[in-house]
Motif scaffolding. Structure first.
Motif, PDB file in Angstrom:
ATOM      1  N   VAL A 166       0.841  -1.207   0.000  1.00 51.36           N
ATOM      2  CA  VAL A 166       0.000   0.000   0.000  1.00 51.36           C
ATOM      3  C   VAL A 166       0.872   1.252   0.000  1.00 51.36           C
ATOM      4  O   VAL A 166       0.581   2.242  -0.673  1.00 51.36           O
ATOM      5  N   ASP A 167       1.974   1.189   0.748  1.00 49.94           N
ATOM      6  CA  ASP A 167       2.915   2.299   0.809  1.00 49.94           C
ATOM      7  C   ASP A 167       3.506   2.574  -0.572  1.00 49.94           C
ATOM      8  O   ASP A 167       3.652   3.737  -0.976  1.00 49.94           O
ATOM      9  N   ASP A 168       3.851   1.509  -1.294  1.00 50.28           N
ATOM     10  CA  ASP A 168       4.373   1.671  -2.662  1.00 50.28           C
ATOM     11  C   ASP A 168       3.335   2.335  -3.569  1.00 50.28           C
ATOM     12  O   ASP A 168       3.671   3.178  -4.406  1.00 50.28           O
ATOM     13  N   LEU A 169       2.064   1.916  -3.421  1.00 48.24           N
ATOM     14  CA  LEU A 169       1.002   2.526  -4.215  1.00 48.24           C
ATOM     15  C   LEU A 169       0.899   4.016  -3.912  1.00 48.24           C
ATOM     16  O   LEU A 169       0.767   4.842  -4.831  1.00 48.24           O
ATOM     17  N   GLY A 170       0.980   4.380  -2.637  1.00 45.26           N
ATOM     18  CA  GLY A 170       0.958   5.794  -2.272  1.00 45.26           C
ATOM     19  C   GLY A 170       2.137   6.551  -2.848  1.00 45.26           C
ATOM     20  O   GLY A 170       1.995   7.684  -3.323  1.00 45.26           O
ATOM     21  N   ALA A 171       3.330   5.914  -2.830  1.00 42.07           N
ATOM     22  CA  ALA A 171       4.516   6.562  -3.391  1.00 42.07           C
ATOM     23  C   ALA A 171       4.366   6.792  -4.887  1.00 42.07           C
ATOM     24  O   ALA A 171       4.774   7.839  -5.419  1.00 42.07           O
ATOM     25  N   VAL A 172       3.775   5.817  -5.584  1.00 37.38           N
ATOM     26  CA  VAL A 172       3.541   5.973  -7.022  1.00 37.38           C
ATOM     27  C   VAL A 172       2.627   7.169  -7.281  1.00 37.38           C
ATOM     28  O   VAL A 172       2.862   7.979  -8.196  1.00 37.38           O
ATOM     29  N   LEU A 173       1.562   7.307  -6.492  1.00 39.23           N
ATOM     30  CA  LEU A 173       0.638   8.433  -6.663  1.00 39.23           C
ATOM     31  C   LEU A 173       1.330   9.756  -6.372  1.00 39.23           C
ATOM     32  O   LEU A 173       1.115  10.751  -7.081  1.00 39.23           O
ATOM     33  N   VAL A 174       2.174   9.790  -5.334  1.00 40.08           N
ATOM     34  CA  VAL A 174       2.909  11.014  -5.006  1.00 40.08           C
ATOM     35  C   VAL A 174       3.834  11.405  -6.152  1.00 40.08           C
ATOM     36  O   VAL A 174       3.908  12.581  -6.542  1.00 40.08           O
ATOM     37  N   ILE A 175       4.541  10.437  -6.704  1.00 40.00           N
ATOM     38  CA  ILE A 175       5.449  10.711  -7.829  1.00 40.00           C
ATOM     39  C   ILE A 175       4.673  11.242  -9.024  1.00 40.00           C
ATOM     40  O   ILE A 175       5.067  12.220  -9.668  1.00 40.00           O
ATOM     41  N   ALA A 176       3.546  10.592  -9.332  1.00 41.10           N
ATOM     42  CA  ALA A 176       2.763  10.982 -10.509  1.00 41.10           C
ATOM     43  C   ALA A 176       2.154  12.375 -10.346  1.00 41.10           C
ATOM     44  O   ALA A 176       2.099  13.154 -11.305  1.00 41.10           O
ATOM     45  N   LEU A 177       1.708  12.703  -9.142  1.00 40.84           N
ATOM     46  CA  LEU A 177       0.977  13.955  -8.935  1.00 40.84           C
ATOM     47  C   LEU A 177       1.879  15.144  -8.605  1.00 40.84           C
ATOM     48  O   LEU A 177       1.573  16.280  -8.980  1.00 40.84           O
ATOM     49  N   PHE A 178       2.994  14.895  -7.920  1.00 44.23           N
ATOM     50  CA  PHE A 178       3.765  16.016  -7.383  1.00 44.23           C
ATOM     51  C   PHE A 178       5.187  16.117  -7.912  1.00 44.23           C
ATOM     52  O   PHE A 178       5.810  17.175  -7.792  1.00 44.23           O
ATOM     53  N   TYR A 179       5.742  15.029  -8.444  1.00 44.52           N
ATOM     54  CA  TYR A 179       7.124  15.081  -8.916  1.00 44.52           C
ATOM     55  C   TYR A 179       7.173  14.859 -10.427  1.00 44.52           C
ATOM     56  O   TYR A 179       7.761  13.895 -10.926  1.00 44.52           O
ATOM     57  N   THR A 180       6.510  15.735 -11.154  1.00 45.51           N
ATOM     58  CA  THR A 180       6.509  15.681 -12.611  1.00 45.51           C
ATOM     59  C   THR A 180       6.937  17.034 -13.164  1.00 45.51           C
ATOM     60  O   THR A 180       6.762  18.069 -12.519  1.00 45.51           O
ATOM     61  N   SER A 181       7.470  17.019 -14.357  1.00 44.18           N
ATOM     62  CA  SER A 181       7.854  18.264 -15.027  1.00 44.18           C
ATOM     63  C   SER A 181       6.684  18.738 -15.886  1.00 44.18           C
ATOM     64  O   SER A 181       5.577  18.214 -15.800  1.00 44.18           O
ATOM     65  N   ASP A 182       6.923  19.761 -16.726  1.00 42.38           N
ATOM     66  CA  ASP A 182       5.870  20.268 -17.613  1.00 42.38           C
ATOM     67  C   ASP A 182       5.405  19.148 -18.550  1.00 42.38           C
ATOM     68  O   ASP A 182       6.207  18.391 -19.097  1.00 42.38           O
ATOM     69  N   LEU A 183       4.102  19.058 -18.746  1.00 39.73           N
ATOM     70  CA  LEU A 183       3.538  17.964 -19.521  1.00 39.73           C
ATOM     71  C   LEU A 183       3.547  18.256 -21.018  1.00 39.73           C
ATOM     72  O   LEU A 183       3.247  19.364 -21.444  1.00 39.73           O
ATOM     73  N   ASN A 184       3.899  17.236 -21.797  1.00 36.52           N
ATOM     74  CA  ASN A 184       3.783  17.267 -23.247  1.00 36.52           C
ATOM     75  C   ASN A 184       2.471  16.568 -23.584  1.00 36.52           C
ATOM     76  O   ASN A 184       2.370  15.345 -23.557  1.00 36.52           O
ATOM     77  N   LEU A 185       1.429  17.350 -23.893  1.00 35.75           N
ATOM     78  CA  LEU A 185       0.097  16.796 -24.050  1.00 35.75           C
ATOM     79  C   LEU A 185      -0.001  15.825 -25.228  1.00 35.75           C
ATOM     80  O   LEU A 185      -0.752  14.845 -25.172  1.00 35.75           O
ATOM     81  N   GLY A 186       0.758  16.069 -26.298  1.00 36.53           N
ATOM     82  CA  GLY A 186       0.738  15.168 -27.436  1.00 36.53           C
ATOM     83  C   GLY A 186       1.264  13.791 -27.068  1.00 36.53           C
ATOM     84  O   GLY A 186       0.635  12.761 -27.365  1.00 36.53           O
ATOM     85  N   ALA A 187       2.437  13.763 -26.418  1.00 37.71           N
ATOM     86  CA  ALA A 187       3.011  12.483 -25.993  1.00 37.71           C
ATOM     87  C   ALA A 187       2.125  11.813 -24.952  1.00 37.71           C
ATOM     88  O   ALA A 187       1.973  10.587 -24.938  1.00 37.71           O
ATOM     89  N   LEU A 188       1.518  12.621 -24.075  1.00 38.52           N
ATOM     90  CA  LEU A 188       0.633  12.075 -23.046  1.00 38.52           C
ATOM     91  C   LEU A 188      -0.597  11.415 -23.671  1.00 38.52           C
ATOM     92  O   LEU A 188      -1.040  10.345 -23.229  1.00 38.52           O
ATOM     93  N   ALA A 189      -1.147  12.037 -24.730  1.00 38.78           N
ATOM     94  CA  ALA A 189      -2.306  11.463 -25.417  1.00 38.78           C
ATOM     95  C   ALA A 189      -1.944  10.137 -26.088  1.00 38.78           C
ATOM     96  O   ALA A 189      -2.701   9.158 -26.024  1.00 38.78           O
ATOM     97  N   LEU A 190      -0.771  10.095 -26.734  1.00 36.78           N
ATOM     98  CA  LEU A 190      -0.328   8.850 -27.371  1.00 36.78           C
ATOM     99  C   LEU A 190      -0.072   7.763 -26.322  1.00 36.78           C
ATOM    100  O   LEU A 190      -0.360   6.580 -26.554  1.00 36.78           O
ATOM    101  N   ALA A 191       0.472   8.172 -25.164  1.00 37.29           N
ATOM    102  CA  ALA A 191       0.690   7.215 -24.084  1.00 37.29           C
ATOM    103  C   ALA A 191      -0.640   6.656 -23.586  1.00 37.29           C
ATOM    104  O   ALA A 191      -0.760   5.455 -23.302  1.00 37.29           O
ATOM    105  N   ALA A 192      -1.654   7.524 -23.496  1.00 35.20           N
ATOM    106  CA  ALA A 192      -2.979   7.073 -23.065  1.00 35.20           C
ATOM    107  C   ALA A 192      -3.566   6.073 -24.056  1.00 35.20           C
ATOM    108  O   ALA A 192      -4.172   5.066 -23.665  1.00 35.20           O
ATOM    109  N   LEU A 193      -3.387   6.332 -25.366  1.00 35.11           N
ATOM    110  CA  LEU A 193      -3.879   5.397 -26.373  1.00 35.11           C
ATOM    111  C   LEU A 193      -3.154   4.054 -26.279  1.00 35.11           C
ATOM    112  O   LEU A 193      -3.774   2.993 -26.410  1.00 35.11           O
ATOM    113  N   THR A 194      -1.844   4.097 -26.045  1.00 35.74           N
ATOM    114  CA  THR A 194      -1.073   2.856 -25.921  1.00 35.74           C
ATOM    115  C   THR A 194      -1.513   2.074 -24.685  1.00 35.74           C
ATOM    116  O   THR A 194      -1.659   0.840 -24.736  1.00 35.74           O
ATOM    117  N   TRP A 195      -1.724   2.790 -23.585  1.00 34.20           N
ATOM    118  CA  TRP A 195      -2.202   2.126 -22.378  1.00 34.20           C
ATOM    119  C   TRP A 195      -3.595   1.535 -22.614  1.00 34.20           C
ATOM    120  O   TRP A 195      -3.899   0.435 -22.153  1.00 34.20           O
TER     121      TRP A 195
END
Length: 436
Positions: A166-195
């Motif tokens: 559970v702690d690892d899951l919380g760490a993953v959420l913290v990394i995703a929400l708070f430790y990210t740089s500026d988002l590239n929306l195009g790459a993010l959209a393609l990543a969403a399609l791949t997922w």
């Protein structure tokens, strides 16, 4: 004395994690000594060595340190994601009361250390490191428990495993929400399609690991370009890998028929066939998890430790960042873990595992302060370079060693009279936490 294999899958898992912890310790010591020796220049040169990969017109050029932290650690996070999914669906977290206890303890074990760190570093340059003391290293923690042997109740090992997941899951959420740089929306959209394609393959029951491997590489590259940390791709891919397994009932019937009088000679051959079938009948999630576990244990985590535990003491020294990490892991973790668990039990939504007392829970809370792998990883995200990164890593190393020694010592003290029943409460009873 003759040795024998552990009796259950969980026992084998604990046994493997104990060895992983020992291997991590040795690799971390080598890195630390190397970084503070006359050969520290060679260590720095190794980390800064660049490796480039070109496919067509695309080229990816990263330092060896970044290949490890962004690439190999994505494999680690894939394994973490697989373990989280398995535990949620068919494991310890599938039980509501057990899951509630682990979730409450993990929540307290993240909020209290992070809060303590933030208060100590409020307004200072090190405030971004609040996520560093929130993580637990399952390999080290279970390694310490394994050293204590059978004196430790199995329920405590199960609880600590669920807590760390559970702690690892919380760490993953913290990394995703708070430790990210500026988002590239195009790459993010393609990543969403791949997922989405990976999720669809999982929903349709695609069992070929090659399909998930190809989609995983594409997903990793797109997430790397999107601004999210590339290791998040590992967790996303894990959520897509199916856990359902085929039913080998037909082969069991065939084995039963072979065991009828007059056909006994076929039993041995059919048993071997059945063994092969059961191996193949494992779900893609189980097969991938079993394949990745030795890779992560013997390669990914030791290499990560080699690249990240080499902290040059004279470069940054100790400061409020180090103090915040040490206090968060050594004091905040046990307070948060025991406090969160106590509130859940007090509210009647959870109960302690069988034969586990609040004294045992204090020991588990102290061991949860071993933050090594994930804490070092978050340190790299919070402070890319410089003295603050050095302070954070020193704090993690100091706190992890002390938590291992103090947690192991506490549990050794608590369980020394376990045969007489000292310190043990009757099953089903709820005792208050020990007074400070």
């Amino acid at each position: 004395m003759a040795s024998h294999a552990p009796a259950s899958p969980f026992a084998r898992f604990v046994h493997s994690e104990a060895f992983a912890g020992l291997l991590l310790v040795c690799t971390a010591v080598i890195a630390f000594v190397w970084a503070n020796s006359p050969a520290q220049g060679a260590y720095a040169a190794l980390r800064d060595t660049h490796l480039a990969v070109s496919v067509g017109g695309a080229r990816l050029d990263l330092s060896l340190e970044h290949w490890v932290n962004d690439g190999l650690m994505a494999v680690f996070f894939l394994l973490v994601g697989l373990e989280i999914k398995r535990e949620l669906l068919i494991g310890e977290l599938a039980s509501r009361r057990r899951a509630t206890l682990a979730i409450a303890a993990a929540a307290g074990g993240m909020l209290v250390p992070g809060g303590m760190y933030a208060l100590l570093n409020a307004g200072g340059p090190g405030v971004d490191g609040w996520g560093v003391p929130m993580a637990t290293d399952i390999a080290f923690a279970l390694g310490v428990l394994a050293l204590l042997g059978s004196r430790i109740p199995l329920g405590l090992k199960v609880f600590l495993t669920a807590l760390a997941i559970v702690d690892d899951l919380g760490a993953v959420l913290v990394i995703a929400l708070f430790y990210t740089s500026d988002l590239n929306l195009g790459a993010l959209a393609l990543a969403a399609l791949t997922w989405g394609a990976a999720l669809l393959a999982g929903r349709r029951g695609v069992s070929s690991l090659k399909v998930y491997g190809v989609l995983g590489v594409v997903l990793w590259l797109l997430v790397l370009q999107s601004g999210l940390h590339a290791t998040i791709a590992g967790v996303l891919l894990a959520l897509a890998v199916p856990i359902r397994k085929p039913d080998p009932a037909g082969y069991l019937t065939s084995l039963t028929d072979a065991a009828r009088p007059g056909r006994e000679e076929e039993v041995g051959a059919r048993l071997r066939d059945l063994e092969d079938l059961l191996e193949r009948a494992q779900s893609p999630l189980h097969r991938l998890e079993h394949a990745l576990h030795p890779v992560v244990t013997f390669a990914v985590l030791p290499v990560f430790a080699l690249m990240n535990a080499g902290v040059t003491v004279g470069a940054g020294g100790l400061g409020t960042v180090s103090l915040g990490v040490v206090l968060g892991l050594l004091l905040g973790k046990p307070l948060g873990v025991v406090g969160g668990a106590w509130l859940a039990v007090r509210a009647g939504v959870a109960s302690l595992p069988r034969r586990v007392t609040w004294r045992h829970m204090v020991g588990a809370g102290i061991l949860a302060g071993i933050g090594f792998t994930m804490s070092l990883f978050v340190s790299n995200l919070a402070f890319e370079t410089g003295a603050l990164l050095t302070q954070a890593k020193l704090g993690v190393l100091i706190a992890s060693v002390l938590a291992a020694v103090l947690g192991g010592g506490w549990l050794l003290l608590v369980t020394r009279n376990r045969g007489s029943g000292a310190g043990m409460s009757a099953p089903g009873t709820v005792a208050p936490p020990p007074a400070p």
